[in-house]
Design an enzyme around this catalytic site. Sequence first.
Site, PDB file in Angstrom:
ATOM      1  N   ASP A  99       0.429   4.248   2.341  1.00  0.00           N
ATOM      2  CA  ASP A  99       0.108   4.849   3.512  1.00  0.00           C
ATOM      3  C   ASP A  99       0.013   6.401   3.751  1.00  0.00           C
ATOM      4  O   ASP A  99       0.985   6.796   3.566  1.00  0.00           O
ATOM      5  CB  ASP A  99       0.869   4.260   4.677  1.00  0.00           C
ATOM      6  CG  ASP A  99       0.523   2.631   4.807  1.00  0.00           C
ATOM      7  OD1 ASP A  99      -0.255   2.004   4.286  1.00  0.00           O
ATOM      8  OD2 ASP A  99       1.482   2.049   5.706  1.00  0.00           O
ATOM      9  N   ASP A 136       3.681  -6.074  12.123  1.00  0.00           N
ATOM     10  CA  ASP A 136       4.517  -6.912  10.960  1.00  0.00           C
ATOM     11  C   ASP A 136       5.938  -7.010  11.183  1.00  0.00           C
ATOM     12  O   ASP A 136       6.351  -8.100  10.696  1.00  0.00           O
ATOM     13  CB  ASP A 136       4.416  -5.970   9.726  1.00  0.00           C
ATOM     14  CG  ASP A 136       2.717  -5.756   9.357  1.00  0.00           C
ATOM     15  OD1 ASP A 136       2.022  -6.809   9.613  1.00  0.00           O
ATOM     16  OD2 ASP A 136       2.333  -4.697   8.899  1.00  0.00           O
ATOM     17  N   LYS A 191       0.227 -11.474  19.327  1.00  0.00           N
ATOM     18  CA  LYS A 191       0.754 -10.078  19.771  1.00  0.00           C
ATOM     19  C   LYS A 191      -0.177  -9.285  20.711  1.00  0.00           C
ATOM     20  O   LYS A 191      -1.249  -9.041  20.345  1.00  0.00           O
ATOM     21  CB  LYS A 191       0.883  -9.488  18.358  1.00  0.00           C
ATOM     22  CG  LYS A 191       2.023 -10.455  17.422  1.00  0.00           C
ATOM     23  CD  LYS A 191       1.936  -9.686  16.262  1.00  0.00           C
ATOM     24  CE  LYS A 191       0.659 -10.315  15.374  1.00  0.00           C
ATOM     25  NZ  LYS A 191       0.874 -10.411  13.809  1.00  0.00           N
ATOM     26  N   LEU A 192       0.243  -9.035  21.779  1.00  0.00           N
ATOM     27  CA  LEU A 192      -0.557  -8.470  22.791  1.00  0.00           C
ATOM     28  C   LEU A 192      -0.166  -6.943  23.081  1.00  0.00           C
ATOM     29  O   LEU A 192      -0.326  -6.496  24.190  1.00  0.00           O
ATOM     30  CB  LEU A 192      -0.386  -9.207  24.229  1.00  0.00           C
ATOM     31  CG  LEU A 192      -0.961 -10.729  24.143  1.00  0.00           C
ATOM     32  CD1 LEU A 192      -0.277 -11.456  25.356  1.00  0.00           C
ATOM     33  CD2 LEU A 192      -2.252 -10.734  23.916  1.00  0.00           C
ATOM     34  N   THR A 236       2.507   2.018  14.056  1.00  0.00           N
ATOM     35  CA  THR A 236       1.978   1.349  12.692  1.00  0.00           C
ATOM     36  C   THR A 236       3.124   0.339  12.152  1.00  0.00           C
ATOM     37  O   THR A 236       4.460   0.982  12.310  1.00  0.00           O
ATOM     38  CB  THR A 236       1.861   2.325  11.660  1.00  0.00           C
ATOM     39  OG1 THR A 236       1.007   3.422  11.988  1.00  0.00           O
ATOM     40  CG2 THR A 236       1.476   1.782  10.276  1.00  0.00           C
ATOM     41  N   ASN A 242       0.767  -1.288   0.037  1.00  0.00           N
ATOM     42  CA  ASN A 242      -0.101   0.180  -0.054  1.00  0.00           C
ATOM     43  C   ASN A 242       0.769   1.309   0.090  1.00  0.00           C
ATOM     44  O   ASN A 242       1.893   1.259   0.570  1.00  0.00           O
ATOM     45  CB  ASN A 242      -1.062   0.058   1.280  1.00  0.00           C
ATOM     46  CG  ASN A 242      -2.090  -0.882   1.045  1.00  0.00           C
ATOM     47  OD1 ASN A 242      -2.485  -1.211   0.301  1.00  0.00           O
ATOM     48  ND2 ASN A 242      -2.219  -1.342   2.303  1.00  0.00           N
TER      49      ASN A 242
END
Length: 399
Positions: free
Chosen positions: A103, A346, A312-313, A342, A101
Amino acid sequence: MTHQSQQEKPTTKEEEKAKQNLTLKKKGGISTLSAPKHWHNHPTLASQNNSRILNQTNDKISSVQFNPAFRSSRKENPFSCFALDASRESMPPLVVVGSANADIYVEIDRLPKEGETISAKTGQTLAGGKGANQAVCGGKLAYPTYFLGQVGDDAHGKLITEALEGGGVFLDYLSRLDDVPSGHAVVMLQAGGQNSIIIVGGANMACWPETLPEEDLEVVKYAGIVLLQREIPDSVNIQVAKVARNAHVPVILDAGGVDAPIPIELLSFVDILSPNETELARLTNMPTETFEQISQAVKKCYKMGVKQVLVKLGDKGSVLFTEGAEPIKQPIISASKVIDTTGAGDTFTASFAVALVEGKSRKECLRFAAAAASLCIQVKGAIPSMPDRKSVLDLLHSL
């Protein structure tokens, strides 16, 4: 891409130089700036090692590694095994199939109310998308990484391509589509680094072939590990995951993306499902506010066919659940400042995958990924915030 078998005669220096001078082109006219590094197809070796990852139920990877340089260290420094200068040319690559993308960032004090217009402090456009983010993370961590995806023939497509190339990602399998805009996202960045995101699929969701070309699937068959996300059609992910499973290549599916149930067929080919706690709650229709609730939701994932779940916390860290084994908890590695979260998820997922394919223990993988994510949130933007291997190692050594 041509795969050299073990029986083929090695190329001469002259032939090799000629190959490197060729411009590598793919369907839509995308070309890489340089020829890919060589990695050797040893199907038997790759199959043996990948099978060991697939069948593992405790926190240690098999002692048989893809490359002797990456065997787990027993020295005093537990991270010396993440070598900076070891050759990775013979390592089976990380293959990321997914979204890319542009962003569009807007920095705001708060989200607007219904019917309200507010002013942003700043605005800029950076390359992103879960697939591109994870691919660049692999590239910056000095691991051979291929990206299979689609962009439009527009300014955003050029921005994305340049960012991927700048991150060291091989783009032999990136396609450029005519008359379809590149995917993009609006990222509303709030005080404290939290964000809200709206995604426009564009080329990520359009015009995929009903059956992926064999030449695209070939790189999947000889991968060391495959990363998928849900910002491309499920039908594409299913094809890739099925091919990977048949080739004994481990598959990690990031649950982020489309707000819809994951097809059971896709889950049946996934080795590690990686949701955050919100995604886990949505996928299982169960609460995930406490560790016990998360554990119960993960058990529901087991019933769906997934044997390992990497949750993932956020600021509470991460947990790797494996059916039949004790969960492995990893706290966050505190950051000196939080600028933008952001891409942190990932970064975590891709870093974990790199450490895993290099043969690290589950605990080492989680810690390595936590360090990478800690560095990521200290820089604005997704791809620009991906750390290099030296930075991750420096942080680990400083703890």
